[in-house]
Design an enzyme around this catalytic site. Structure first.
Site, PDB file in Angstrom:
ATOM      1  N   PHE A 258       0.861  -1.178   0.000  1.00 64.46           N
ATOM      2  CA  PHE A 258       0.000   0.000   0.000  1.00 64.46           C
ATOM      3  C   PHE A 258       0.896   1.226   0.000  1.00 64.46           C
ATOM      4  O   PHE A 258       1.580   1.523   0.986  1.00 64.46           O
ATOM      5  CB  PHE A 258      -0.945   0.053   1.206  1.00 64.46           C
TER       6      PHE A 258
ATOM      7  N   ASP B  16       9.527   2.910   1.786  1.00 66.11           N
ATOM      8  CA  ASP B  16       8.335   3.695   2.091  1.00 66.11           C
ATOM      9  C   ASP B  16       8.077   3.595   3.594  1.00 66.11           C
ATOM     10  O   ASP B  16       7.526   2.617   4.088  1.00 66.11           O
ATOM     11  CB  ASP B  16       7.139   3.161   1.297  1.00 66.11           C
TER      12      ASP B  16
ATOM     13  N   LYS C 193       2.766  11.433   6.846  1.00 72.63           N
ATOM     14  CA  LYS C 193       1.885  11.243   8.006  1.00 72.63           C
ATOM     15  C   LYS C 193       2.410  11.948   9.256  1.00 72.63           C
ATOM     16  O   LYS C 193       2.135  13.114   9.456  1.00 72.63           O
ATOM     17  CB  LYS C 193       1.634   9.755   8.242  1.00 72.63           C
TER      18      LYS C 193
END
Length: 411
Positions: free
Chosen positions: A151, A236, A265
């Site tokens: 993801f 990531d 984030k």
């Protein structure tokens, strides 16, 4: 025609507000039936005044809790001075942010962006440019190897290499240039890498897949393989980074230094969207003016908040808390195995918990937790994920685990 009378938002109930969203909001999310109006630290409050312990933390965007005083102070101070210039001009906050973030991560250069998906897209562009300019891959032949069940976001390029049909189906034609191999499989990865490979792009821990932690040595193997084959290792760390796993970065657990890190984030402290591509000078240095950009990327408000986030991480306090309380989380979940939990994976204050399907889906368990005053979210099937703010206390964490036990006992 007489305009309909509108009830002021502040006097609407949760049910009123949920109904009001239905005709006007695109249905790209399926939220749990709670309407949050206020928050502080690890707790949120709905419009009726009910309080909930937040065990999701905005998918790690709220690593430092809601409205952390140092981050709110940094934002307030910057709001009184300057919020946006665009990158057409310099601003007085960006250099310090870039310098300190590069130092924190052990890298040379920073490309500031806004969202995690933007960071991934930017990393892909950088890798391709590096492949053509430095590695000598023929034009338009560069490939990037990724892992199944990944993801990295939901843009059209990113869903082109997703194996999640919910995110992918109906959005073709897809962008070429990607090879998908099983996660945690070095042999498959090696077989997919060739002279056209610009980069290997993976999550050090797969979050959306259910907090899947690879075998010890996998990340080291990825690093050795990419060195040997002359391609980039892009990690990531948008969900896994910035303290979540008990280290600054998830790759730190194996002492691995990728060529490129993707951050987001938590970098915005739960206040503004902030992301960054951080990497070696000879990699990020391939970009030239006009080849990539963002109106808001690196804006003064984002840089001020991002710098305050880096300051919090520089102390090491949050990494230590995640490691210490991660043991409490792991032990508490281990006690529930065979009592409704069929398995789990955890690293620091992050866990994917597989619930016995006979007791309900992940969403149904999350709704049960909501009734207990705990916010959590499902991933797939009967799996839920737990990712509380790193500011959570041991007592709060134990309370959340007790709530999970009660929900499972009612199944």
């Amino acid at each position: 025609m007489t305009a309909p009378t509108r009830v002021p938002v502040r006097t609407r109930t949760s049910a009123d507000l949920i109904r009001a969203e239905e005709p006007v909001l695109a249905h790209n999310y399926h939220p749990l039936p709670v309407v949050v109006a206020r928050a502080e630290g690890t707790w949120v409050e709905d419009v009726e005044g009910r309080r909930y312990l937040d065990m999701l933390a905005g998918y790690s965007a709220l690593n430092f809790g809601h409205r952390h005083p140092a981050l709110v102070e940094a934002a307030h101070a910057q709001l009184d001075r300057l919020t946006l210039t665009s990158r057409a001009f310099h601003n007085d906050r960006l250099a310090e942010f870039a310098e300190r973030l590069a130092q924190l991560t052990g890298q040379d250069m920073v490309l500031p962006m806004n969202t995690g998906a933007e960071a991934v897209e930017s990393g892909i562009k950088v890798a391709r440019k590096w492949a053509y300019d430095v590695k000598g891959v023929p034009a338009d032949r560069a490939t990037i190897v990724v892992a199944a069940d990944n993801f990295h976001g939901r843009t059209t390029t990113i869903v082109s290499f997703s194996t999640d049909e919910t995110a992918r189906s109906g959005f073709g034609p897809f962008t070429p240039g990607f090879r998908v191999v099983p996660y945690n499989d070095l042999a498959a990865l090696e077989a997919a890498v060739d002279e056209t490979t610009a980069a290997v792009l993976i999550e050090p821990i797969q979050g959306e897949a259910g907090v899947v932690v690879p075998d010890e040595g996998y990340l080291t193997g990825v690093r050795e393989l990419t060195h040997r084959e002359g391609c980039l290792f892009i990690a990531d760390e948008i969900q896994s980074g910035l303290g979540r796993t008990g280290r600054t970065l998830a790759v730190d657990h194996e002492g691995v230094v990728p060529d490129v890190l993707l951050l987001g984030k938590a970098l915005g402290g739960g206040i503004v969207p902030v992301s960054a591509v951080v990497g070696r000078r000879d990699v990020l240095g391939v970009l030239r003016p006009g080849e990539h950009g963002s109106t808001f990327g690196g804006n003064p408000l984002a840089a001020a908040v991002g710098t305050a986030v880096v300051e919090l991480l520089e102390t090491g306090e949050f990494q230590r808390r995640a490691a210490e309380l991660g043991t409490v989380l792991r032990d508490g979940l281990a006690d529930l195995v065979g009592k409704g939990v069929v398995g789990f994976r955890s690293r620091g204050l992050w866990a994917g918990v597989d619930i016995d399907p006979a007791l309900g889906t992940g969403r149904e368990i999350s709704q049960g937790l909501l009734g207990e005053g705990v916010l959590a979210k499902d991933t797939h099937g009967s799996t839920i994920r737990l990712a509380p703010p790193l500011t959570i206390t041991e007592a709060e964490l134990v309370s959340a685990l007790g709530a999970l036990a009660r929900v499972l006992g009612r199944g």
